[in-house]
Design a protein around this motif. Structure first.
Motif, PDB file in Angstrom:
ATOM      1  N   ALA A 119      29.251 -25.985 -38.238  1.00 41.76           N
ATOM      2  CA  ALA A 119      29.241 -24.532 -38.511  1.00 41.76           C
ATOM      3  C   ALA A 119      29.512 -23.883 -37.074  1.00 41.76           C
ATOM      4  O   ALA A 119      29.098 -23.828 -36.106  1.00 41.76           O
ATOM      5  CB  ALA A 119      28.173 -24.224 -39.037  1.00 41.76           C
ATOM      6  N   VAL A 120      30.549 -23.104 -37.303  1.00 43.39           N
ATOM      7  CA  VAL A 120      30.924 -22.157 -36.119  1.00 43.39           C
ATOM      8  C   VAL A 120      31.068 -20.582 -36.423  1.00 43.39           C
ATOM      9  O   VAL A 120      31.505 -20.312 -37.497  1.00 43.39           O
ATOM     10  CB  VAL A 120      32.339 -22.482 -35.458  1.00 43.39           C
ATOM     11  N   ARG A 121      29.923 -20.065 -35.617  1.00 39.56           N
ATOM     12  CA  ARG A 121      29.375 -18.617 -36.019  1.00 39.56           C
ATOM     13  C   ARG A 121      29.856 -17.802 -34.689  1.00 39.56           C
ATOM     14  O   ARG A 121      29.263 -17.985 -33.493  1.00 39.56           O
ATOM     15  CB  ARG A 121      28.102 -18.334 -36.432  1.00 39.56           C
ATOM     16  N   ASN A 122      30.941 -16.809 -35.024  1.00 43.19           N
ATOM     17  CA  ASN A 122      31.115 -15.849 -33.794  1.00 43.19           C
ATOM     18  C   ASN A 122      30.412 -14.656 -33.924  1.00 43.19           C
ATOM     19  O   ASN A 122      30.448 -13.826 -35.062  1.00 43.19           O
ATOM     20  CB  ASN A 122      32.708 -15.693 -33.896  1.00 43.19           C
ATOM     21  N   VAL A 123      29.828 -14.213 -33.096  1.00 39.99           N
ATOM     22  CA  VAL A 123      28.813 -12.918 -32.917  1.00 39.99           C
ATOM     23  C   VAL A 123      29.532 -11.877 -32.137  1.00 39.99           C
ATOM     24  O   VAL A 123      29.517 -12.221 -30.993  1.00 39.99           O
ATOM     25  CB  VAL A 123      27.330 -13.159 -32.737  1.00 39.99           C
ATOM     26  N   PRO A 124      30.133 -10.898 -32.606  1.00 40.20           N
ATOM     27  CA  PRO A 124      30.817 -10.138 -31.687  1.00 40.20           C
ATOM     28  C   PRO A 124      30.157  -9.143 -30.884  1.00 40.20           C
ATOM     29  O   PRO A 124      28.873  -9.145 -31.040  1.00 40.20           O
ATOM     30  CB  PRO A 124      31.555  -9.197 -32.686  1.00 40.20           C
ATOM     31  N   ALA A 125      30.468  -8.482 -29.713  1.00 41.88           N
ATOM     32  CA  ALA A 125      29.829  -7.818 -28.989  1.00 41.88           C
ATOM     33  C   ALA A 125      29.503  -6.646 -29.823  1.00 41.88           C
ATOM     34  O   ALA A 125      30.350  -5.930 -30.669  1.00 41.88           O
ATOM     35  CB  ALA A 125      30.841  -7.436 -27.855  1.00 41.88           C
ATOM     36  N   GLN A 126      28.337  -5.914 -29.480  1.00 36.79           N
ATOM     37  CA  GLN A 126      27.705  -4.954 -30.159  1.00 36.79           C
ATOM     38  C   GLN A 126      27.422  -3.953 -29.155  1.00 36.79           C
ATOM     39  O   GLN A 126      27.197  -4.012 -27.804  1.00 36.79           O
ATOM     40  CB  GLN A 126      26.643  -5.141 -30.620  1.00 36.79           C
ATOM     41  N   ALA A 127      27.702  -2.505 -29.322  1.00 40.10           N
ATOM     42  CA  ALA A 127      27.126  -1.289 -28.524  1.00 40.10           C
ATOM     43  C   ALA A 127      25.694  -1.397 -28.351  1.00 40.10           C
ATOM     44  O   ALA A 127      24.761  -1.306 -29.191  1.00 40.10           O
ATOM     45  CB  ALA A 127      27.835   0.090 -29.140  1.00 40.10           C
ATOM     46  N   VAL A 128      25.374  -1.462 -27.129  1.00 38.67           N
ATOM     47  CA  VAL A 128      23.792  -1.438 -26.732  1.00 38.67           C
ATOM     48  C   VAL A 128      23.176  -0.015 -27.167  1.00 38.67           C
ATOM     49  O   VAL A 128      21.974  -0.236 -27.727  1.00 38.67           O
ATOM     50  CB  VAL A 128      23.780  -1.534 -25.326  1.00 38.67           C
ATOM     51  N   ALA A 129      23.801   0.989 -27.053  1.00 38.71           N
ATOM     52  CA  ALA A 129      23.034   2.199 -27.479  1.00 38.71           C
ATOM     53  C   ALA A 129      22.674   2.231 -28.899  1.00 38.71           C
ATOM     54  O   ALA A 129      21.911   2.806 -29.505  1.00 38.71           O
ATOM     55  CB  ALA A 129      24.316   3.246 -27.277  1.00 38.71           C
ATOM     56  N   ALA A 130      23.392   1.415 -29.835  1.00 35.37           N
ATOM     57  CA  ALA A 130      23.232   1.432 -31.205  1.00 35.37           C
ATOM     58  C   ALA A 130      21.913   0.209 -31.536  1.00 35.37           C
ATOM     59  O   ALA A 130      21.261   0.701 -32.501  1.00 35.37           O
ATOM     60  CB  ALA A 130      24.546   0.811 -32.060  1.00 35.37           C
ATOM     61  N   LEU A 131      21.857  -0.415 -30.534  1.00 35.50           N
ATOM     62  CA  LEU A 131      20.741  -1.317 -30.828  1.00 35.50           C
ATOM     63  C   LEU A 131      19.518  -1.122 -30.153  1.00 35.50           C
ATOM     64  O   LEU A 131      18.360  -1.454 -30.900  1.00 35.50           O
ATOM     65  CB  LEU A 131      20.972  -2.924 -30.062  1.00 35.50           C
ATOM     66  N   LEU A 132      19.443  -0.082 -29.288  1.00 38.67           N
ATOM     67  CA  LEU A 132      18.200   0.330 -28.633  1.00 38.67           C
ATOM     68  C   LEU A 132      17.167   0.861 -29.406  1.00 38.67           C
ATOM     69  O   LEU A 132      16.045   0.709 -29.091  1.00 38.67           O
ATOM     70  CB  LEU A 132      18.781   1.087 -27.402  1.00 38.67           C
TER      71      LEU A 132
END
Length: 695
Positions: A119-132
């Motif tokens: 299983a290959v799962r790609n996790v894209p980059a995310q905006a840090v401001a949205a996660l914080l």
């Protein structure tokens, strides 16, 4: 790092208790980086700043985006994942579902001739401001407090109500939500000197804004300010301040802008015992006493103010009024207590409950007097000292109902000593009353002479035995009566004094006293629990001192119940095996070998006439060792007993090298096994060397 910014997060609160703040500071240093790492936010150094009204985390070099990630998971073999017709099986479907993928997305890869599904799962980059926002709210929830509270209409709990929050990534506000608040870019300063609000333009400006608002943002910096101020006062007065670590820590975390100042009180109060004055200042008001060049308490003291230094005179005057009131109370109670002989307070101990099922402090006093007499007799103490011990045991708790101790609880025992002296009691009795609570903590001194030592032992053992008898033994997470500390105190006294008493017999005596007083309990079970409790404490102490666990187990295997016997023997055995490790390693192996072959039912009555020369040499060595070991143990010469055992090494080695124990002739075999039984029996009262062979 490219495209990075500083992250600043501040939780503003009502004043957090000093020691809770210290623990929260330590927690934040772990929580913040862990929270960022959990969502793969790249960042630099994390710095923590705390004051009574704020918790601040500043994180350097926080990237604007998380790193893109490819996650690869190996699943079952393709032969298991797909049937003969190429259809996915339950194994493949379950594997794909567990990774959040459709089964069609699984890949097949060959590994050394065997095909597996991946299983290959790609996790894209995310905006840090949205996660914080979620990350930082989780940090708040992650702080553990001894006690928490709710406020307002929300369900969140924190040590004290949260009043404001600042969350900035660079100059971008992070809208963290908590307890009805939304983080912004406005902080608060010192409550009186620069309350604010103060606008913060960017994360890098948070600390400068706070510092400019009369806030010293770290414990270390506040401590330095306090120590420098205290040093200046010491130079000006020629006195020396007492800065106990616990009180200093508390003072550091009670102020945001500390300023040491000096106050005075009426020298008339110095007629009160010094301990009460110091208690009133340190414990009640968090003032630091000053001592002159001769170490004598003066009527000057140091205040650490959180107010405006421009109003020093007003602040000092207010604190002097407070301490004067406390010292007036102390003097009043002290003078009133002196009007009554200390012995007259003993009957009033019926007013103080020791423990619901164990009666009052008056009942405890009666038990301690009896147990002291038992210890005194067992130790062979002289008659004159016996009288002093009995008197000290009778008076030891009397000051608990005096006015001074009711008001200033930390001076219990000490005040009893003053009152005993005033009542004309012998000096050793008075000193024993003051010292019978010792040792109060690890490393504390024990009572200075046998009078206090016996009373301290009696008091602590009575407490332990009574509480075990009523089912109040410590648990893994709870020890409300500090019984572990009491047990360590007992062991410390026995260790340092070498009093010739049996702890087990003293425990038995204490339990008899309780039964005679009408307390019902399973004597055998409680006795076993208490002995095991003391043995466990001694085992921990020995391991902390560097004695190996198998050495301790080897001694305990011989049925040792006395902690002091365990200590002496374990240390001697550890020293011997350290000094001559090969001899004792061989002995351990030889003993284990003999012990495995022995047949207890055969006994030890072998026929000497049928022994070979090698067997006779072992028999003679065993006979000599038996006598030497027995004599050494009778005279508490455990090291000599070990030397006697070490002498068995050569003959037993030769025996095993040249002799077939399990001979085909049953009579020969039985004779040799009986010899081995006797060999193993020599060790029975010394140590189970088989424990040391288990590595």
């Amino acid at each position: 790092m490219t495209n990075t910014a500083t992250l600043a997060f501040e939780i503003g609160t009502e004043e957090i208790p000093a020691f809770d703040l210290k623990r929260a500071t330590e927690q934040l240093a772990e929580l913040v980086p862990a929270a960022l790492d959990a969502v793969r936010i790249p960042h630099g150094e994390v710095s923590i700043y705390t004051t009574p009204r704020r918790l601040v985390a500043v994180v350097a070099d926080v990237c604007a985006q998380t790193e893109a990630l490819e996650e690869v998971f190996r699943g079952p073999a393709a032969s298991i994942a797909f049937d003969e017709e190429g259809n996915p099986t339950k194994a493949a479907i379950g594997f794909a579902r567990g990774k959040g993928l459709d089964v069609d997305a699984l890949e097949r890869r060959d590994e050394n001739g065997t095909e597996y599904v991946y299983a290959v799962r790609n996790v894209p980059a995310q905006a840090v401001a949205a996660l914080l926002p979620e990350v930082l709210a989780g940090v708040i929830d992650g702080i553990s407090w001894p006690k928490s509270c709710r406020w307002g209409t929300t369900s969140e709990m924190f040590s004290r109500p949260v009043r404001w929050m600042v969350a900035l990534l660079g100059d971008t506000v992070i809208p963290v939500e908590y307890a009805g608040l939304v983080a912004g870019n406005e902080t608060r300063g010192h409550r009186f000197l620069a309350p604010g609000p103060h606008k913060v333009a960017s994360a890098d400006e948070l600390l400068p804004v706070i510092c400019g608002a009369y806030v010293v943002p770290t414990q270390k910096a506040r401590e330095q300010v306090i120590r420098e101020g205290v040093a200046a006062i010491e130079v000006a007065t020629g006195c020396t301040a007492d800065l106990p670590a616990k009180t200093l820590t508390e003072v550091i975390n009670l102020s945001e802008y500390p300023t040491p100042m000096m106050g005075t009180f009426d020298a008339e109060f110095l007629k009160v015992p010094e301990e009460i004055i110091v208690d009133a200042m340190l414990m009640h008001q968090r003032y630091f006493p000053l001592y002159d060049a001769d170490g004598k308490l003066t009527n000057q003291f140091i205040i650490v103010s959180n107010g405006d230094p421009a109003h020093t005179a007003t602040i000092v005057d207010g604190n002097e009024r407070v301490v004067a009131a406390r010292l007036y109370d102390a003097k009043f109670f002290y003078d009133e207590d002196l009007k009554i002989p200390l012995a007259d307070f003993v009957d009033r101990l019926d007013e103080v409950v020791f423990q619901e099922a164990l009666g009052t402090m008056r009942d405890k006093t009666a038990r301690v007097v009896k147990l002291s007499a038992r210890i005194t007799s067992a130790a062979g103490i002289e008659a004159a000292e016996m009288r002093d011990i009995a008197r000290a045991a009778y008076l030891a708790k009397a000051d608990l109902v005096t006015g001074a101790v009711v008001e200033f609880t930390s001076v219990q025992g000490i005040m009893g000593s003053y009152y005993a002296t005033a009542a004309g009691e012998p000096e050793r009795v008075a000193r024993a009353i003051a010292e019978h609570y010792r040792p109060r903590f690890s490393g504390d001194a024990i009572p200075t002479d046998v009078i206090g030592q016996v009373v301290a032992l009696s008091d602590k053992i009575d407490t332990i035995c009574g509480l075990f008898a009523v089912g109040q033994a410590p648990t893994g997470s709870s020890d409300p009566f500090a019984l572990r500390r009491a047990a360590l105190g007992v062991l410390a006294i026995l260790e340092e004094t070498g009093l010739p008493i049996s702890l087990v017999e003293t425990i038995d005596a204490s339990l008899i006293i309780y039964r005679e007083a009408g307390l019902e309990f399973d004597n055998a079970a409680v006795r076993r629990e208490i002995i095991d409790f003391f043995i466990t404490r001694e085992k921990v102490a020995l391991r902390d001192a560097g004695v190996k666990a198998d050495t301790i187990d080897a001694v305990l295997a011989c049925g040792i119940e006395e902690p002091m016997v365990l200590a002496v023997r374990a240390r001697a055995l550890e020293a011997a095996r350290t000094h001559d490790p090969e001899v004792f390693a061989d002995l351990a192996t030889a003993f284990a070998r003999a012990n495995n072959l022995r047949e207890i039912g055969l006994g030890t009555g072998y026929k000497t006439a049928e022994l070979s020369d090698v067997e006779r040499a072992l028999s003679d060595a065993v006979e000599g060792a038996e006598e030497a070991v027995a004599a050494a143990l009778r005279e508490d010469r455990f090291a000599d007993a070990l030397v006697a055992l070490a002498a068995l090494r050569a003959p037993v080695d030769t025996f095993f090298e040249t002799t077939m124990v399990m001979d085909d002739d049953p009579e020969v075999r039985a004779n040799r096994l009986k010899l081995l039984n006797r060999f193993a029996n020599v060790f029975a009262h010394v140590a189970d060397f088989g424990q040391m062979a288990k590595k």
